[in-house]
Scaffold this motif. Structure first.
Motif, PDB file in Angstrom:
ATOM      1  N   ILE A 302      48.300  40.051  42.202  1.00  0.00           N
ATOM      2  CA  ILE A 302      48.201  38.783  43.011  1.00  0.00           C
ATOM      3  C   ILE A 302      46.578  39.197  42.378  1.00  0.00           C
ATOM      4  O   ILE A 302      46.369  39.692  42.438  1.00  0.00           O
ATOM      5  N   VAL A 303      46.375  37.005  42.758  1.00  0.00           N
ATOM      6  CA  VAL A 303      44.584  37.116  42.342  1.00  0.00           C
ATOM      7  C   VAL A 303      43.840  36.248  43.424  1.00  0.00           C
ATOM      8  O   VAL A 303      44.810  35.840  44.238  1.00  0.00           O
ATOM      9  N   PHE A 304      43.226  37.086  43.162  1.00  0.00           N
ATOM     10  CA  PHE A 304      41.781  36.772  44.751  1.00  0.00           C
ATOM     11  C   PHE A 304      40.928  36.119  43.875  1.00  0.00           C
ATOM     12  O   PHE A 304      40.084  36.502  42.779  1.00  0.00           O
ATOM     13  N   MET A 305      40.544  35.139  44.184  1.00  0.00           N
ATOM     14  CA  MET A 305      38.655  34.148  43.484  1.00  0.00           C
ATOM     15  C   MET A 305      38.313  33.336  45.032  1.00  0.00           C
ATOM     16  O   MET A 305      39.041  32.488  45.630  1.00  0.00           O
ATOM     17  N   GLY A 306      37.189  32.870  44.702  1.00  0.00           N
ATOM     18  CA  GLY A 306      36.691  31.606  45.190  1.00  0.00           C
ATOM     19  C   GLY A 306      36.312  30.492  44.004  1.00  0.00           C
ATOM     20  O   GLY A 306      36.991  30.544  43.319  1.00  0.00           O
ATOM     21  N   ASP A 307      37.253  29.284  45.356  1.00  0.00           N
ATOM     22  CA  ASP A 307      37.171  27.980  43.515  1.00  0.00           C
ATOM     23  C   ASP A 307      35.359  28.067  43.668  1.00  0.00           C
ATOM     24  O   ASP A 307      35.212  27.214  42.174  1.00  0.00           O
ATOM     25  N   ASN A 308      34.229  28.577  44.250  1.00  0.00           N
ATOM     26  CA  ASN A 308      32.730  28.108  43.526  1.00  0.00           C
ATOM     27  C   ASN A 308      32.277  28.951  44.239  1.00  0.00           C
ATOM     28  O   ASN A 308      32.549  29.036  45.325  1.00  0.00           O
ATOM     29  N   GLY A 309      30.972  28.488  43.976  1.00  0.00           N
ATOM     30  CA  GLY A 309      29.757  29.514  45.260  1.00  0.00           C
ATOM     31  C   GLY A 309      29.579  29.236  45.816  1.00  0.00           C
ATOM     32  O   GLY A 309      29.652  27.754  46.268  1.00  0.00           O
TER      33      GLY A 309
END
Length: 460
Positions: A302-309
């Motif tokens: 499972i990968v969790f991330m934001g596309d940018n801040g």
């Protein structure tokens, strides 16, 4: 040998009996891991490890020393804007190579050669639920890009349709959602992502790209979460720090100063962002529970991330595109069945994602990868030595072009007009530019050389 032959005969007899009795043959499951990629939109880094938590379930997982989550505190979006970042995530290439340098450039992406194509060709069942690229489908008839077995893509006409009164392309058919509470976009998308996991073929590995709009502006929480963080004082700079633009390039110094009323409005935006993330967290939890119910959690990455801040007033700036922490730094975590929880201090980037997932799947990327494979960390080993990660912005009416590099200890920026900036990692609000300070001369020189090297690589 006699015993082995006897055993083989017995197995053949059982199989033959099953065939002649009409029973379906047992199909062995492909041993390659499933991959769930959850991508939030404009999520600020300070919403993780916060109190009270904006994502209580995820935060509890990250804090569990017996869990399997890896936390990457030095993760970045190489280009801090939605469409360029998402194109990089899908290709493992910088914006300089994808041709997607602004939010209007989505049609430039070669969608015949992306991560879902590589995975589909390698035998994966693939699904996208949520936001694809900005302004999809770009005035065309609704279409499904290559590589996707399940396509439930929210159209992104403009920000007024972010959470209500929007269209979704569901397997090529446009379906409208109105303004009823049940139409809240995060809930609609979360339910479809959950359905994908519950219905994925058991004999094949699957890849789900779940990408809700939240918490992109306008900051509209679900009805059940409205006001959930009212009264919270988030970690925010005071007004003097917000307006401190000493050591910044001219375009920043020329911006009008923020007022205390501006600051209070930003604080309320921050509260609403956190309330919106409660919905994302709840669906994330349900999806992972569904994976566990299928007996597949021990074979799913499972990968969790934001596309940018997103910058809320710091340095008098609003939004994205900027080389500073609120814009470029993103929450990034990976759950791996094969190692225990830990923090990985190495700098990592969204450019690493496609190649890492392809390697896990045994798929061959159709493009040369510009990032690194994070597989060693997923397996519990150290990552290969990496001096830093590349950052860049091609420039537009909001912000001139710049390039930068983030290392374990600092962020170095070279602006289009030649103005240089260097901030130590411990300078939380990045108000002390030491690029021309005598004691930092060697550090500035090393970062300048590193940026030159990384920039040359990014240009291909």
């Amino acid at each position: 040998m006699t015993k082995v032959i006897a055993a083989l005969v017995a197995i053949c007899s059982v199989v033959a009996a099953a065939v002649f009795s009409g029973s379906p043959p047992v199909v062995a499951r492909d041993p390659r891991p499933n991959v769930l990629l959850v991508l939030t939109d404009d999520q600020t880094l300070d919403t993780i490890a916060s109190g009270p938590p904006a994502m209580p379930w995820l935060q509890s997982q990250l804090a569990d020393p017996l869990g399997h989550w890896l936390w990457f505190p030095r993760a970045v979006a190489s280009t801090p804007l939605c469409c360029p970042s998402r194109s990089t995530i899908l290709t493992g290439r910088y914006d300089t190579q994808t041709g997607v340098r602004t939010n209007d450039d989505g049609p430039n992406l070669d969608d015949t050669n992306t991560l879902p194509v590589w995975l589909h060709d390698a035998g994966y069942t693939t699904g996208l639920v949520g936001k694809y690229l900005n302004v999809y489908p770009w005035g065309r008839e609704p279409f499904i890009p290559p590589g996707w077995d399940r396509w439930f893509a929210k159209e992104n006409a403009d920000e007024s349709t972010a959470y209500y009164d929007y269209d979704v392309v569901d397997e090529g058919i446009v379906r409208h959602h109105g303004d009823a509470p049940s139409d809240y976009a995060t809930d609609v998308l979360g339910a479809q992502a959950l359905r994908f996991v519950q219905g994925a073929p058991a004999e094949r590995p699957w890849f789900l790209y779940f990408t809700p709009n939240a918490p992109h502006l306008p900051w509209v929480p679900a009805p059940a979460h409205t006001g959930a963080f009212d009264g919270l004082e988030p970690p925010f700079p005071d007004l003097a720090t917000m307006n401190d633009v000493r050591g910044k390039p001219g375009y920043v110094r020329d911006l009008p100063a923020k007022t205390e009323a501006d600051r209070q409005a930003y604080i309320q935006d921050d509260r609403n962002e956190r309330a919106m993330l409660l919905s994302v967290d709840a669906w994330f939890h349900q999806i992972v529970d569904a994976i566990a119910a299928r007996g597949e959690l021990d074979n799913t990455v499972i990968v969790f991330m934001g596309d940018n801040g997103y910058t809320l007033g710091l340095h008098r700036l609003d939004g994205k595109r900027y080389p500073y922490t609120p814009s470029v730094r993103v929450p990034f975590a990976i759950r791996t069945p094969w190692t225990q929880a830990s923090t990985v201090a190495d700098p990592v980037s969204n450019v690493d994602v496609a190649g890492t997932i392809a390697a896990l799947a045994g798929a061959t990327p159709g493009l040369e990868q510009m990032g690194v494979d994070l597989g060693p960390a997923i397996r519990g080993d150290p990552l290969p030595s990496r001096p830093g990660v590349f950052l860049d912005w091609g420039g537009d009416a909001y912000a001139p072009a710049w390039q930068g590099v983030l290392t374990r200890g600092a962020t170095y920026i070279r602006n289009a007009d030649g103005f240089r900036e260097l901030y130590r990692a411990g300078d939380t609000w990045q108000v002390h530019n030491i690029a021309d300070v005598a004691r930092a001369r060697d550090s500035a020189r090393r970062h300048r050389a590193l940026l030159a090297s990384l920039s040359a690589e990014a240009q291909g």
